[in-house]
Motif scaffolding. Sequence first.
Motif, mmCIF file in Angstrom:
data_model
loop_
_atom_site.group_PDB
_atom_site.id
_atom_site.type_symbol
_atom_site.label_atom_id
_atom_site.label_comp_id
_atom_site.label_asym_id
_atom_site.label_seq_id
_atom_site.Cartn_x
_atom_site.Cartn_y
_atom_site.Cartn_z
ATOM 1 N N ARG A 139 0.831 -1.202 0.000
ATOM 2 C CA ARG A 139 0.000 0.000 0.000
ATOM 3 C C ARG A 139 0.867 1.253 0.000
ATOM 4 O O ARG A 139 0.611 2.208 -0.703
ATOM 5 N N VAL A 186 -4.567 -0.088 -5.238
ATOM 6 C CA VAL A 186 -5.307 0.768 -4.310
ATOM 7 C C VAL A 186 -6.253 1.646 -5.105
ATOM 8 O O VAL A 186 -5.881 2.204 -6.129
ATOM 9 N N GLU A 221 -9.886 4.037 1.439
ATOM 10 C CA GLU A 221 -9.302 3.310 0.316
ATOM 11 C C GLU A 221 -9.730 1.849 0.331
ATOM 12 O O GLU A 221 -9.993 1.294 1.398
ATOM 13 N N ILE A 269 -8.018 -1.688 -0.766
ATOM 14 C CA ILE A 269 -6.704 -2.244 -1.084
ATOM 15 C C ILE A 269 -6.918 -3.694 -1.490
ATOM 16 O O ILE A 269 -7.429 -4.494 -0.699
ATOM 17 N N SER A 297 -9.590 0.727 4.218
ATOM 18 C CA SER A 297 -8.668 1.521 5.005
ATOM 19 C C SER A 297 -9.237 2.916 5.218
ATOM 20 O O SER A 297 -9.765 3.527 4.297
#
Length: 142
Positions: A3, A30, A37, A39, A56
């Motif tokens: 990430r 991502v 986000e 991922i 996230s």
Amino acid sequence: LGRAACARRRRASDAPWSLDWDERRHRVSVSGSRGEEAIEVVVARGDSQTTKTFRSFVVAWRPEGDAKAAYEAHTKRPHDGNAEELRLFFDEAGGDARAPSRPGLIHCTLPTRVKAPTPKSHLDGPFLLSVDRHTLDARHPW
């Protein structure tokens, strides 16, 4: 790790980040904004592959005062003035919340041995670590 590499690469390219390690190919992509986000991690080995998606959420801040002084004393260098990020992330698949689960971990780009305060979720941030990078140095305002 993937990430963080994607965040740097997205400025130049939207291509996923890949790593060949231990006879496996890890591909990380991502999507989303800086505050939230998705991922996606695809791990391929031979003819098989597994895909996991993580969500996230990010909080950013600029350290000042005692926190900035603690960082500078710990690292023996001045803080660069850039914003720091704390990220909460968890497996999007979830699963049965009643099922026993392993606790999440505290990460500082790479995982440490410190357990997160909540199961099934992880925290990643600019924590100041012990010399062996396995525990947090939490004796200061940072």
